[in-house]
Design a protein around this motif. Structure first.
Motif, PDB file in Angstrom:
ATOM      1  N   PRO A   8       0.841  -1.202   0.000  1.00 39.76           N
ATOM      2  CA  PRO A   8       0.000   0.000   0.000  1.00 39.76           C
ATOM      3  C   PRO A   8       0.880   1.258   0.000  1.00 39.76           C
ATOM      4  O   PRO A   8       1.962   1.290   0.584  1.00 39.76           O
ATOM      5  N   ALA A   9       0.419   2.257  -0.707  1.00 45.07           N
ATOM      6  CA  ALA A   9       1.169   3.521  -0.788  1.00 45.07           C
ATOM      7  C   ALA A   9       1.220   4.170   0.595  1.00 45.07           C
ATOM      8  O   ALA A   9       0.239   4.184   1.330  1.00 45.07           O
ATOM      9  N   SER A  10       2.375   4.684   0.932  1.00 48.60           N
ATOM     10  CA  SER A  10       2.506   5.322   2.235  1.00 48.60           C
ATOM     11  C   SER A  10       1.832   6.688   2.186  1.00 48.60           C
ATOM     12  O   SER A  10       1.847   7.380   1.173  1.00 48.60           O
ATOM     13  N   ARG A  11       1.243   7.059   3.291  1.00 48.45           N
ATOM     14  CA  ARG A  11       0.573   8.349   3.361  1.00 48.45           C
ATOM     15  C   ARG A  11       1.611   9.447   3.520  1.00 48.45           C
ATOM     16  O   ARG A  11       2.624   9.283   4.191  1.00 48.45           O
ATOM     17  N   ARG A  12       1.342  10.564   2.897  1.00 52.71           N
ATOM     18  CA  ARG A  12       2.251  11.703   3.035  1.00 52.71           C
ATOM     19  C   ARG A  12       2.011  12.361   4.386  1.00 52.71           C
ATOM     20  O   ARG A  12       0.879  12.555   4.810  1.00 52.71           O
ATOM     21  N   ARG A  13       3.080  12.682   5.007  1.00 47.74           N
ATOM     22  CA  ARG A  13       2.980  13.349   6.302  1.00 47.74           C
ATOM     23  C   ARG A  13       3.247  14.827   6.120  1.00 47.74           C
ATOM     24  O   ARG A  13       4.087  15.225   5.328  1.00 47.74           O
ATOM     25  N   SER A  14       2.539  15.610   6.872  1.00 49.29           N
ATOM     26  CA  SER A  14       2.807  17.044   6.831  1.00 49.29           C
ATOM     27  C   SER A  14       4.085  17.297   7.635  1.00 49.29           C
ATOM     28  O   SER A  14       4.360  16.616   8.620  1.00 49.29           O
ATOM     29  N   PRO A  15       4.876  18.264   7.185  1.00 49.56           N
ATOM     30  CA  PRO A  15       6.116  18.525   7.924  1.00 49.56           C
ATOM     31  C   PRO A  15       5.812  19.023   9.335  1.00 49.56           C
ATOM     32  O   PRO A  15       4.809  19.701   9.566  1.00 49.56           O
ATOM     33  N   GLY A  16       6.672  18.672  10.243  1.00 47.88           N
ATOM     34  CA  GLY A  16       6.485  19.071  11.634  1.00 47.88           C
ATOM     35  C   GLY A  16       6.722  20.564  11.797  1.00 47.88           C
ATOM     36  O   GLY A  16       7.063  21.278  10.860  1.00 47.88           O
ATOM     37  N   PRO A  17       6.529  21.043  12.988  1.00 51.68           N
ATOM     38  CA  PRO A  17       6.743  22.478  13.221  1.00 51.68           C
ATOM     39  C   PRO A  17       8.213  22.833  13.022  1.00 51.68           C
ATOM     40  O   PRO A  17       9.109  22.096  13.414  1.00 51.68           O
ATOM     41  N   VAL A  18       8.425  23.967  12.391  1.00 51.61           N
ATOM     42  CA  VAL A  18       9.783  24.440  12.124  1.00 51.61           C
ATOM     43  C   VAL A  18      10.313  25.100  13.389  1.00 51.61           C
ATOM     44  O   VAL A  18       9.647  25.968  13.964  1.00 51.61           O
ATOM     45  N   PRO A  19      11.499  24.701  13.847  1.00 53.65           N
ATOM     46  CA  PRO A  19      12.032  25.347  15.051  1.00 53.65           C
ATOM     47  C   PRO A  19      12.356  26.813  14.780  1.00 53.65           C
ATOM     48  O   PRO A  19      12.961  27.157  13.767  1.00 53.65           O
ATOM     49  N   VAL A  20      11.922  27.669  15.668  1.00 50.03           N
ATOM     50  CA  VAL A  20      12.132  29.104  15.519  1.00 50.03           C
ATOM     51  C   VAL A  20      13.200  29.533  16.518  1.00 50.03           C
ATOM     52  O   VAL A  20      13.121  29.205  17.699  1.00 50.03           O
TER      53      VAL A  20
END
Length: 63
Positions: A8-20
């Motif tokens: 099965p195709a892997s689901r795309r994950r949204s990128p995590g929070p960018v460290p500021v």
């Protein structure tokens, strides 16, 4: 005839929070510092204020 199943195709994950980076403590993140102008023999302060790049962060605003 053999059939192979595709995984099965892997689901795309949204990128995590960018460290500021935290804002610079000297200029409070603006990148500029202010200095009161002193004139005369008694070194009295006048109303003019000079601004310049922050010497700690070199104008980036982040530590």
């Amino acid at each position: 005839m053999t059939t192979t199943k595709k995984p099965p195709a892997s689901r795309r994950r949204s990128p995590g929070p960018v460290p500021v980076a935290p804002p610079c403590g000297t200029c409070d993140g603006t990148g500029e510092t202010t200095t009161t102008v002193r004139v005369g023999r008694k070194r009295r302060e006048i109303g003019a204020i000079q601004t310049g790049l922050c010497p700690d962060c070199f104008g980036t605003g982040t530590a």
